[in-house]
Motif scaffolding. Structure first.
Motif, PDB file in Angstrom:
ATOM      1  N   LYS A 270      33.923  49.169  38.364  1.00 18.81           N
ATOM      2  CA  LYS A 270      34.784  47.992  38.311  1.00 18.81           C
ATOM      3  C   LYS A 270      36.156  48.207  38.960  1.00 18.81           C
ATOM      4  N   HIS A 271      36.802  49.330  38.633  1.00 17.74           N
ATOM      5  CA  HIS A 271      38.209  49.496  39.035  1.00 17.74           C
ATOM      6  C   HIS A 271      38.410  50.232  40.348  1.00 17.74           C
TER       7      HIS A 271
ATOM      8  N   LEU B  55      31.512  41.011  41.972  1.00 20.00           N
ATOM      9  CA  LEU B  55      32.016  42.333  42.362  1.00 20.00           C
ATOM     10  C   LEU B  55      31.315  42.828  43.626  1.00 20.00           C
TER      11      LEU B  55
ATOM     12  N   VAL C 115      30.555  46.407  34.040  1.00 20.74           N
ATOM     13  CA  VAL C 115      30.736  45.293  34.971  1.00 20.74           C
ATOM     14  C   VAL C 115      29.915  44.128  34.436  1.00 20.74           C
TER      15      VAL C 115
END
Ligand SMILES: [Zn+2]
Length: 323
Positions: free
Chosen positions: A193-194, A247, A241
């Motif tokens: 995710k990051h 994404l 996620v």
């Protein structure tokens, strides 16, 4: 009294690592046939203490773990494999030589990368540093074997309802496991995710093959995720996620933008991939030459696949030029 079906439970256990990426998540799957751990974390005493403590808090000792799924061969994910004496190990066929620490394979791979880096314009002392670093990393891995080889679409022994997706890109050994009915997946480093996963270029696994076009593979593996209606994907680093298609689109867009940036940066010049890397990552290249080079060359591969850039093989050295 009605019979209550034992519910499957997935728990993330976050372990410290000595690497820049920060902590790693391993996952405990309870309530299925075999008590399963997905990845183990790196081989550090700190990591081992946290892992055993977290297992104990759930009523287990390491010898209770019956199966370990290896998402990919990187040290932050597989270092403690040999500490679980009763666990069968499951992974991709390409993970075998890494996990077994096959000396011939490791030497060939490192020799290939040395001459590959050199051809792309990397200085000898930088190549040497890369190799020193990668042999240093080996202290965080352990030598083990793989009991079950799994490939795309395979069911997993001892883990009813789950199947394997091959997702090459971040690593050639990268797999995800997916529970289609529950719309859940555990993705290793395929989707984080990051941070965007680096599509690391690897040496060939077999004689006569070419090096991996990792970013091109990675994009295909990313787009494939949109075919499944997953509600959540648990990652090797960071939070789960939940909006997977968004994404995926974001990552693809970032890659397209970076490729365009490289094309602009090339302009009318003819440059090596290392020169492009140094311009793209002037500070980071010094600290992480192999990762920044891989990131750059991946995007050059993308431009080349679209016909925007051409490769000029001038004897000992490879250059790139915009079309
Ligand atoms: Zn990784």
């Amino acid at each position: 009294m009605a019979y209550l079906k034992c519910e499957q439970k997935i728990t993330a256990i976050t372990l410290p690592t000595p690497f820049l990426v920060g902590p790693v998540n391993v996952y405990l799957i309870e309530g299925n046939e075999a008590l399963t751990l997905v990845d183990t974390g790196p081989k550090t005493e700190e990591g081992w203490n946290v892992l055993t403590h977290e297992l104990k808090a759930r009523g287990y000792v390491p010898s209770d773990i019956e199966q370990i799924i290896i998402t990919h061969h990187h040290p932050d994910h597989v270092g403690l494999l040999d500490r679980f004496v009763n666990a069968k190990r499951t992974g991709h066929v390409k993970a075998v030589p890494w996990i077994e620490q096959d000396a011939v394979f490791l030497r060939k791979s490192s020799d290939f990368l040395s001459s590959f880096y050199k051809k792309h314009g990397m200085d000898e002392h930088v190549i040497l540093e890369i190799h020193q670093r990668s042999s240093n990393y080996r202290q965080f891995t352990s030598k083990a074997s793989i009991d079950y080889i799994v490939g795309h679409g395979n069911e997993i022994p001892g883990l009813t309802g789950w199947k394997v997706l091959e997702t090459p890109g971040h690593a050639q050994t990268q797999i995800m496991i997916m529970h289609e009915e529950e719309q859940k997946a555990i993705s290793g480093d395929h989707l984080i995710k990051h941070i965007s996963s680096n599509a690391i270029i690897e040496a060939p696994y077999n004689e006569g093959e070419e090096r991996s076009r990792s970013l091109l593979q990675y994009r295909e593996s990313l787009k494939m995720l949109k075919n499944y209606h997953l509600k959540v994907s648990y990652s090797g680093h960071g939070l789960p996620v939940v909006d997977i298609p968004s994404l995926v689109d974001e990552r693809i867009k970032e890659q397209d933008l970076r490729a365009t940036h490289i094309e602009e940066l090339l302009g009318s010049e003819t440059l090596t991939a290392v020169e492009i890397t140094q311009r793209l990552f002037p500070k980071m290249y010094e600290k992480q030459p192999e990762l920044t080079f891989s990131e750059t060359l991946g995007h050059i591969d993308l431009l080349e696949s679209k016909g925007h850039v051409k490769c000029i093989n001038a004897g000992e050295t490879i250059f790139y030029k915009a079309n």
